[in-house]
Design a protein around this motif. Structure first.
Motif, PDB file in Angstrom:
ATOM      1  N   MET A   1      64.290  34.794  62.993  1.00 45.94           N
ATOM      2  CA  MET A   1      63.435  34.772  61.466  1.00 45.94           C
ATOM      3  C   MET A   1      62.319  35.613  61.726  1.00 45.94           C
ATOM      4  SD  MET A   1      62.880  31.682  58.626  1.00 45.94           S
ATOM      5  CE  MET A   1      64.051  31.466  58.332  1.00 45.94           C
ATOM      6  N   SER A   2      62.122  36.316  60.817  1.00 45.58           N
ATOM      7  CA  SER A   2      60.763  37.145  60.995  1.00 45.58           C
ATOM      8  C   SER A   2      59.629  36.498  60.436  1.00 45.58           C
ATOM      9  CB  SER A   2      60.924  38.211  60.547  1.00 45.58           C
ATOM     10  OG  SER A   2      61.329  38.382  58.414  1.00 45.58           O
ATOM     11  N   SER A   3      58.444  37.446  60.767  1.00 42.85           N
ATOM     12  CA  SER A   3      57.289  35.895  60.407  1.00 42.85           C
ATOM     13  C   SER A   3      56.743  35.802  59.216  1.00 42.85           C
ATOM     14  CB  SER A   3      55.559  36.796  61.112  1.00 42.85           C
ATOM     15  OG  SER A   3      56.282  37.628  60.970  1.00 42.85           O
ATOM     16  N   SER A   4      56.930  37.007  58.537  1.00 44.53           N
ATOM     17  CA  SER A   4      57.035  36.834  57.507  1.00 44.53           C
ATOM     18  C   SER A   4      58.035  36.036  56.285  1.00 44.53           C
ATOM     19  CB  SER A   4      57.820  38.618  57.028  1.00 44.53           C
ATOM     20  OG  SER A   4      58.968  38.455  56.401  1.00 44.53           O
ATOM     21  N   LYS A   5      59.424  35.894  56.775  1.00 45.79           N
ATOM     22  CA  LYS A   5      60.191  35.243  55.987  1.00 45.79           C
ATOM     23  C   LYS A   5      59.798  33.680  55.871  1.00 45.79           C
ATOM     24  CE  LYS A   5      64.377  38.034  56.194  1.00 45.79           C
ATOM     25  NZ  LYS A   5      65.785  38.366  56.578  1.00 45.79           N
ATOM     26  N   LYS A   6      59.515  33.364  57.027  1.00 45.04           N
ATOM     27  CA  LYS A   6      59.067  32.267  57.658  1.00 45.04           C
ATOM     28  C   LYS A   6      57.707  31.797  56.979  1.00 45.04           C
ATOM     29  CE  LYS A   6      60.293  31.885  63.150  1.00 45.04           C
ATOM     30  NZ  LYS A   6      59.355  32.140  63.892  1.00 45.04           N
ATOM     31  N   ASN A   7      56.217  32.559  56.817  1.00 42.59           N
ATOM     32  CA  ASN A   7      55.994  32.360  55.655  1.00 42.59           C
ATOM     33  C   ASN A   7      56.144  32.655  54.312  1.00 42.59           C
ATOM     34  OD1 ASN A   7      52.731  32.535  54.689  1.00 42.59           O
ATOM     35  ND2 ASN A   7      53.330  35.278  53.944  1.00 42.59           N
ATOM     36  N   LEU A   8      57.009  32.873  53.911  1.00 44.60           N
ATOM     37  CA  LEU A   8      57.351  32.891  52.698  1.00 44.60           C
ATOM     38  C   LEU A   8      58.290  31.055  52.578  1.00 44.60           C
ATOM     39  CD1 LEU A   8      59.127  36.007  51.620  1.00 44.60           C
ATOM     40  CD2 LEU A   8      57.288  35.204  50.189  1.00 44.60           C
ATOM     41  N   SER A   9      58.714  30.559  53.795  1.00 40.60           N
ATOM     42  CA  SER A   9      59.551  29.666  53.707  1.00 40.60           C
ATOM     43  C   SER A   9      58.928  28.674  53.112  1.00 40.60           C
ATOM     44  CB  SER A   9      60.442  29.483  55.210  1.00 40.60           C
ATOM     45  OG  SER A   9      61.430  28.059  54.962  1.00 40.60           O
ATOM     46  N   TRP A  10      57.593  28.455  54.090  1.00 43.53           N
ATOM     47  CA  TRP A  10      56.769  27.441  54.531  1.00 43.53           C
ATOM     48  C   TRP A  10      56.139  27.368  53.084  1.00 43.53           C
ATOM     49  CZ3 TRP A  10      51.122  27.702  53.595  1.00 43.53           C
ATOM     50  CH2 TRP A  10      51.153  28.894  54.332  1.00 43.53           C
ATOM     51  N   LYS A  11      55.602  28.396  52.944  1.00 41.38           N
ATOM     52  CA  LYS A  11      54.939  28.792  51.314  1.00 41.38           C
ATOM     53  C   LYS A  11      56.170  28.176  50.333  1.00 41.38           C
ATOM     54  CE  LYS A  11      51.024  32.368  51.134  1.00 41.38           C
ATOM     55  NZ  LYS A  11      50.920  32.961  50.655  1.00 41.38           N
ATOM     56  N   HIS A  12      57.209  28.775  50.187  1.00 39.23           N
ATOM     57  CA  HIS A  12      58.343  27.791  49.486  1.00 39.23           C
ATOM     58  C   HIS A  12      58.637  26.434  49.480  1.00 39.23           C
ATOM     59  CE1 HIS A  12      61.524  27.925  46.261  1.00 39.23           C
ATOM     60  NE2 HIS A  12      61.634  27.290  47.643  1.00 39.23           N
ATOM     61  N   GLN A  13      58.079  25.720  50.202  1.00 39.58           N
ATOM     62  CA  GLN A  13      58.495  23.929  50.330  1.00 39.58           C
ATOM     63  C   GLN A  13      56.734  23.537  49.526  1.00 39.58           C
ATOM     64  OE1 GLN A  13      59.349  23.578  54.629  1.00 39.58           O
ATOM     65  NE2 GLN A  13      60.972  24.291  54.828  1.00 39.58           N
ATOM     66  N   LEU A  14      55.785  24.100  50.133  1.00 34.70           N
ATOM     67  CA  LEU A  14      55.148  24.261  49.567  1.00 34.70           C
ATOM     68  C   LEU A  14      54.266  24.143  48.192  1.00 34.70           C
ATOM     69  CD1 LEU A  14      51.876  22.462  50.654  1.00 34.70           C
ATOM     70  CD2 LEU A  14      51.167  25.093  50.351  1.00 34.70           C
ATOM     71  N   HIS A  15      55.035  24.958  48.063  1.00 36.05           N
ATOM     72  CA  HIS A  15      55.089  25.026  46.640  1.00 36.05           C
ATOM     73  C   HIS A  15      56.405  24.264  45.617  1.00 36.05           C
ATOM     74  CE1 HIS A  15      56.651  26.327  42.140  1.00 36.05           C
ATOM     75  NE2 HIS A  15      55.751  27.785  41.958  1.00 36.05           N
ATOM     76  N   GLU A  16      57.215  23.593  46.449  1.00 37.36           N
ATOM     77  CA  GLU A  16      57.783  22.604  45.778  1.00 37.36           C
ATOM     78  C   GLU A  16      57.631  21.147  45.559  1.00 37.36           C
ATOM     79  OE1 GLU A  16      62.010  22.728  47.961  1.00 37.36           O
ATOM     80  OE2 GLU A  16      63.181  23.866  46.203  1.00 37.36           O
ATOM     81  N   ILE A  17      56.243  21.232  46.548  1.00 35.58           N
ATOM     82  CA  ILE A  17      56.134  19.452  46.593  1.00 35.58           C
ATOM     83  C   ILE A  17      54.837  19.950  46.159  1.00 35.58           C
ATOM     84  CG2 ILE A  17      54.749  17.907  48.416  1.00 35.58           C
ATOM     85  CD1 ILE A  17      56.406  19.734  50.742  1.00 35.58           C
ATOM     86  N   ILE A  18      53.561  21.068  45.475  1.00 33.86           N
ATOM     87  CA  ILE A  18      52.716  20.476  44.688  1.00 33.86           C
ATOM     88  C   ILE A  18      53.468  20.417  43.629  1.00 33.86           C
ATOM     89  CG2 ILE A  18      50.260  21.678  44.595  1.00 33.86           C
ATOM     90  CD1 ILE A  18      50.344  22.234  47.760  1.00 33.86           C
ATOM     91  N   TYR A  19      53.920  21.192  43.435  1.00 27.59           N
ATOM     92  CA  TYR A  19      53.831  22.196  41.914  1.00 27.59           C
ATOM     93  C   TYR A  19      55.524  21.116  40.732  1.00 27.59           C
ATOM     94  CZ  TYR A  19      51.124  25.110  41.842  1.00 27.59           C
ATOM     95  OH  TYR A  19      49.182  25.739  42.250  1.00 27.59           O
ATOM     96  N   GLU A  20      56.158  20.812  41.450  1.00 27.67           N
ATOM     97  CA  GLU A  20      57.618  20.098  40.795  1.00 27.67           C
ATOM     98  C   GLU A  20      57.613  19.180  41.373  1.00 27.67           C
ATOM     99  OE1 GLU A  20      60.509  22.577  41.935  1.00 27.67           O
ATOM    100  OE2 GLU A  20      59.895  24.401  41.755  1.00 27.67           O
ATOM    101  N   ALA A  21      58.566  17.546  40.605  1.00 22.47           N
ATOM    102  CA  ALA A  21      58.905  16.838  41.186  1.00 22.47           C
ATOM    103  C   ALA A  21      60.602  16.254  40.975  1.00 22.47           C
ATOM    104  CB  ALA A  21      58.096  15.985  39.220  1.00 22.47           C
ATOM    105  N   ASP A  22      61.254  16.859  41.255  1.00 23.68           N
ATOM    106  CA  ASP A  22      61.847  17.211  41.174  1.00 23.68           C
ATOM    107  C   ASP A  22      63.361  16.892  42.717  1.00 23.68           C
ATOM    108  OD1 ASP A  22      62.927  17.871  38.519  1.00 23.68           O
ATOM    109  OD2 ASP A  22      63.117  20.301  38.758  1.00 23.68           O
ATOM    110  N   THR A  23      61.895  16.930  43.451  1.00 25.47           N
ATOM    111  CA  THR A  23      61.888  16.838  44.290  1.00 25.47           C
ATOM    112  C   THR A  23      61.383  15.604  45.523  1.00 25.47           C
ATOM    113  OG1 THR A  23      60.827  17.879  45.744  1.00 25.47           O
ATOM    114  CG2 THR A  23      62.239  19.169  45.615  1.00 25.47           C
ATOM    115  N   LYS A  24      62.461  14.652  47.079  1.00 27.91           N
ATOM    116  CA  LYS A  24      61.321  13.312  46.895  1.00 27.91           C
ATOM    117  C   LYS A  24      59.899  13.348  47.374  1.00 27.91           C
ATOM    118  CE  LYS A  24      62.538   9.094  50.265  1.00 27.91           C
ATOM    119  NZ  LYS A  24      63.234   8.635  50.926  1.00 27.91           N
ATOM    120  N   LYS A  25      60.107  15.114  47.427  1.00 30.26           N
ATOM    121  CA  LYS A  25      58.585  15.395  48.269  1.00 30.26           C
ATOM    122  C   LYS A  25      57.982  15.233  47.578  1.00 30.26           C
ATOM    123  CE  LYS A  25      59.896  16.842  53.229  1.00 30.26           C
ATOM    124  NZ  LYS A  25      59.512  17.771  54.183  1.00 30.26           N
ATOM    125  N   GLY A  26      58.265  16.151  46.487  1.00 31.89           N
ATOM    126  CA  GLY A  26      57.593  16.370  45.720  1.00 31.89           C
ATOM    127  C   GLY A  26      56.437  14.904  44.478  1.00 31.89           C
TER     128      GLY A  26
END
Length: 274
Positions: A1-26
């Motif tokens: 996996m490229s560094s750009s994809k990894k960057n998008l991946s952790w940002k997406h996970q962070l977004h789900e946790i902070i901005y959404e409430a449909d997940t357990k972590k959120g």
């Protein structure tokens, strides 16, 4: 996996946790945030009690600093987690989050400004979803749409009420006069507003039989007038569709309340799940 994809991946996970409430972590994140906000407000309230502050000032001050630092980290994380940070920074919640973070820092410059952290109570608007109110988001959106659709009618109604208060205030000024407390038309209009809204402070009241008759009519009229805005909004609500929505927020424009199973943002068209 490229560094750009990894960057998008952790940002997406962070977004789900902070901005959404449909997940357990959120949900866990929102519970922690809710607890921090309530704790912060309690600390400020306790600090305003002189006897308590004298005894536990150091503890209260440390507690406020800990929560302020946590909110600062959260604010930075919210900026990092989205594609267009300025969308969040200048949004309603972005401004509220900033105002909730700054007061403690401003206390170095302006003495007593840290008490403004009570503004953090407004942040509770963001975390209502953790109280299992997500299923009511559609209903709340329906109410907002109805209010927006009713704003012209409500504005006309309010304009009518203002004119009515001016007329009634002028009449009472002529009937009662300065000797009975109605010393000017503005003061009489103030009395008309207080009476029409059924508040009745009692600082001014009519003494003459005619004035009391007019006051009685205004009071009865007030009960009918109060119900009108409710009827206007209710009629608009019946025209709107109640569509099921969730708490998913767009990582591009931050719009939330998307339809269930939505793939694209209804506002900017961006993909919701990358």
């Amino acid at each position: 996996m490229s560094s750009s994809k990894k960057n998008l991946s952790w940002k997406h996970q962070l977004h789900e946790i902070i901005y959404e409430a449909d997940t357990k972590k959120g949900k866990i994140f929102d519970v922690i945030l809710f607890t921090a906000i309530i704790t912060s407000i309690l600390l400020v309230m306790l600090e305003s009690i002189e006897s308590f502050d004298t005894k536990y000032h150091a503890f209260l001050d440390i507690g406020e600093w800990v929560i302020t630092i946590l909110f600062t980290i959260e604010y930075i994380m919210r900026i990092i987690a989205i594609k267009k940070p300025l969308k969040y920074i200048f949004s309603f919640y972005g401004i509220i989050d900033l105002l909730a973070t700054l007061p403690k820092y401003l206390s170095f410059i302006f003495v007593g400004s840290h008490h403004l952290v009570a503004l953090r109570a407004l942040r509770l608007l963001r975390v209502f979803r953790i109280l299992k109110l997500a299923r009511y988001i559609g209903a709340s959106n329906k109410l907002l749409v109805a209010i927006r659709a009713s704003r012209a009618k409500i504005a006309v109604f309010m304009f009518f009420v203002i004119i009515l208060c001016i007329i009634l205030g002028t009449v009472m000024y002529m009937v009662e006069g300065a000797e009975n407390g109605f010393t000017s038309i503005p003061r009489s209009v103030y009395w008309a507003i207080v009476t029409l809204t059924t508040v009745g402070f009692g600082d001014i009241y009519p003494h003459t039989p005619l004035g009391q008759l007019i006051a009685s009519i205004i009071m009865i009229l007030g009960y009918g007038i109060i119900a009108i805005p409710t009827g206007i909004v209710s009629s608009e609500m019946t025209r709107t569709n109640n569509l099921p929505t969730n708490t998913q927020a767009c990582p591009n424009c931050l719009k939330d309340s998307h339809k269930e199973n939505a793939i694209y943002c209804y506002h900017c068209g961006s993909t919701l799940n990358e």
